[in-house]
Design a protein around this motif. Structure first.
Motif, PDB file in Angstrom:
ATOM      1  N   ALA A 185       0.831  -1.202   0.000  1.00  0.00           N
ATOM      2  CA  ALA A 185       0.000   0.000   0.000  1.00  0.00           C
ATOM      3  C   ALA A 185       0.871   1.259   0.000  1.00  0.00           C
ATOM      4  O   ALA A 185       0.558   2.241  -0.689  1.00  0.00           O
ATOM      5  CB  ALA A 185      -0.938  -0.014   1.199  1.00  0.00           C
ATOM      6  N   LYS A 186       1.934   1.224   0.739  1.00  0.00           N
ATOM      7  CA  LYS A 186       2.851   2.369   0.799  1.00  0.00           C
ATOM      8  C   LYS A 186       3.485   2.627  -0.564  1.00  0.00           C
ATOM      9  O   LYS A 186       3.500   3.765  -1.052  1.00  0.00           O
ATOM     10  CB  LYS A 186       3.941   2.105   1.835  1.00  0.00           C
ATOM     11  N   GLU A 187       3.970   1.568  -1.209  1.00  0.00           N
ATOM     12  CA  GLU A 187       4.647   1.719  -2.498  1.00  0.00           C
ATOM     13  C   GLU A 187       3.682   2.158  -3.591  1.00  0.00           C
ATOM     14  O   GLU A 187       4.008   2.987  -4.438  1.00  0.00           O
ATOM     15  CB  GLU A 187       5.320   0.402  -2.889  1.00  0.00           C
ATOM     16  N   SER A 188       2.482   1.595  -3.573  1.00  0.00           N
ATOM     17  CA  SER A 188       1.518   1.896  -4.637  1.00  0.00           C
ATOM     18  C   SER A 188       0.790   3.212  -4.424  1.00  0.00           C
ATOM     19  O   SER A 188       0.305   3.818  -5.387  1.00  0.00           O
ATOM     20  CB  SER A 188       0.489   0.762  -4.723  1.00  0.00           C
ATOM     21  N   GLY A 189       0.675   3.628  -3.163  1.00  0.00           N
ATOM     22  CA  GLY A 189      -0.114   4.814  -2.856  1.00  0.00           C
ATOM     23  C   GLY A 189      -1.600   4.568  -2.822  1.00  0.00           C
ATOM     24  O   GLY A 189      -2.390   5.508  -2.678  1.00  0.00           O
TER      25      GLY A 189
END
Length: 493
Positions: free
Chosen positions: A199-203
């Motif tokens: 979730a952090k990497e994809s936004g």
């Protein structure tokens, strides 16, 4: 062409005339409904189309319960112009290549696609149908939704909006992946860190099924004891909520909690919001309209996950909507056959359908009950869920200001409608064919005070599993407009 005379804009109360210039490719209408000509819309409200961030369409893999066609028809009938399709399809929507021989695989492979995401993005082309509502896709948090290994970002990154858009076809652009979830199950401890990293990497937001239990079928309490059915404690929800709030604090990831149902969970979310953490939440009409006492009347038609809670929790749910803790309403539309629902409390699947009566049920409880205004209910069902999905709801008032013009005399039969006879005394006319980007205009026409009785036999969904059959409610969508075209009508001239 359909013209609606004397319709009120939802957030300004201005009365206008609206021209809907064409039909949507997927138009359908109830018997005798108007799809062109003039309609007296006095007393009706024009609002941005509803959006549902939580639907299950059972396609591929369980189309005997629901399909994309019937699910989208149900959505349009309920006033929805956009929905977020959950990933518990069969096979799961995890971005992995579909393997021949696994359940549901033939539906995808025979249509010529390699993944469930590809198949659902191109569903209209694959089946030669025009679906009447927009939809986004939610990718699995774990491979196969098995909770053992997080999905691989490289498998589904290309489906996100803004990633290599110049190489995508129209269907891929129209139906992006806009969220991550293992809905139906909470993210497991084994995959928690990796899923938050995804979730952090994809936004993208993590859409969390915030409840886990290993035993039980209904809410633990006097009703479960009376039924002789194992109960589910309320802290099965709180434990997941508190765990994910801590991870949001640690990572900065936006966590959206699905179908929150207990007072203790709302208290935890309230505190997290006061702290400024990136958390949002939804609840569903059944949690604000029903308590676990409904199990005694409706049986397994009222069995869901999380379960219907106590009357105190139901009242806390309404209070959390009234004070702004709840950001939006979602239906958690979960189709099952009545035969499946008749298996008893231990065997029957969880869930109810909700798209076609959500507005009426919510309006009866929240607006008629004096807890919120009509406008606030529209915000909960349109503006906020669109934002969660990365979109902006249609700004009706801005369209009126930018593109309306004085209505001609013929609009009122040549008769003045006020003390003067100049243009200032007539409704302004908004012709959707004249706006700058008509494809971006999604609207719903509401009879906010209309009294009607829920009849599941008239639903457009394949399913009938709802406890709300026979309920007298108020507030009904009468028309759904997508891309400036009429997609559904129960209007009468």
């Amino acid at each position: 062409m359909l013209t609606l005379r004397n319709i009120k804009v939802w957030n300004t109360d201005e009365v206008i005339d609206l021209v809907v210039p064409s039909a949507h490719a997927g138009l359908f209408a109830e018997d005798g409904a108007a799809t062109d000509g003039d309609v007296d819309a006095t007393g009706l409200t024009l609002a941005p189309g509803f959006a549902d961030p939580h639907v299950h369409y059972r396609d591929p893999g369980q189309t005997y319960k629901e399909s994309m066609v019937s699910g989208c028809a149900a959505a349009a009938s309920g006033g929805y112009t956009n929905v977020l399709v959950m990933p518990n399809t069969v096979p799961a929507m995890d971005g992995e290549p579909v393997r021949a021989g696994e359940p549901g695989a033939s539906e995808v492979l025979d249509a010529g696609y390699g993944t469930v995401i590809d198949y659902l993005q191109h569903y209209g082309e694959a089946h030669d149908v025009a679906l009447p509502v927009r939809y986004d896709l939610c990718v699995c948090a774990s491979k196969g939704r098995a909770g053992r290994e997080a999905t691989e970002f490289a498998r589904w990154r290309r489906y996100m909006p803004g990633v290599d858009d110049e190489t995508k076809d129209a269907a891929q652009l129209a139906h992006p992946v806009t969220a991550i979830s293992d809905d139906g199950s909470a993210v497991t401890p084994a995959t928690l860190d990796d899923v938050f990293a995804l979730a952090k990497e994809s936004g993208l937001p993590l859409i969390e099924h915030c409840e886990h239990h290993d035993a039980g079928a209904v809410n633990e309490g006097s009703v479960s004891r009376r039924l002789g059915v194992p109960g589910i404690p309320e802290d099965t929800e709180l434990r997941v909520v508190e765990r994910d709030i801590a991870k949001a604090r640690e990572t900065g990831v936006h966590v959206h909690f699905q179908h929150v149902s207990t007072a203790i969970s709302f208290d935890a979310i309230r505190r997290a919001k006061a702290e400024g953490l990136p958390v949002t939440c939804e609840t569903a009409p059944h949690y604000l309209a029903l308590s676990d006492e409904a199990l005694l009347e409706y049986g397994t038609l009222a069995k869901m996950n999380p379960p219907l809670r106590s009357e105190a929790d139901r009242e806390a749910t309404v209070a959390a909507i009234a004070d702004g803790t709840v950001d939006m309403l979602a239906t958690d539309h979960a189709p099952h056959t009545l035969e499946e629902k008749e298996r008893g409390f231990l065997e029957a699947p969880n869930g109810i359908i909700g798209l076609e009566c959500a507005y009426g049920v919510a309006h009866r409880v929240l607006v008629d009950g004096g807890h919120i205004s009509d406008a606030r209910l529209i915000e909960l069902m349109s503006v906020a869920p669109e934002r969660l999905m990365g979109h902006e709801a249609t700004d009706v008032a801005a369209l009126v200001e930018a593109f309306s013009e004085p209505a001609p005399n013929e609009a009122h039969g040549g008769e003045p409608d006020g003390p003067g006879t100049g243009a200032e005394s007539r409704n302004r006319l908004l012709d959707l064919s004249r706006v700058d980007d008509p494809d971006a205009v999604d609207l719903v026409v509401l009879a906010t005070d209309a009294a009607w009785t829920v009849d599941p036999e008239r639903f457009h969904s394949k399913a009938r599993n709802t406890p709300f059959g026979g309920w007298d409610v108020t507030g009904r969508p009468l028309a759904t407009i997508i891309g400036s075209g009429l997609a559904f009508s129960r209007l009468h001239a």
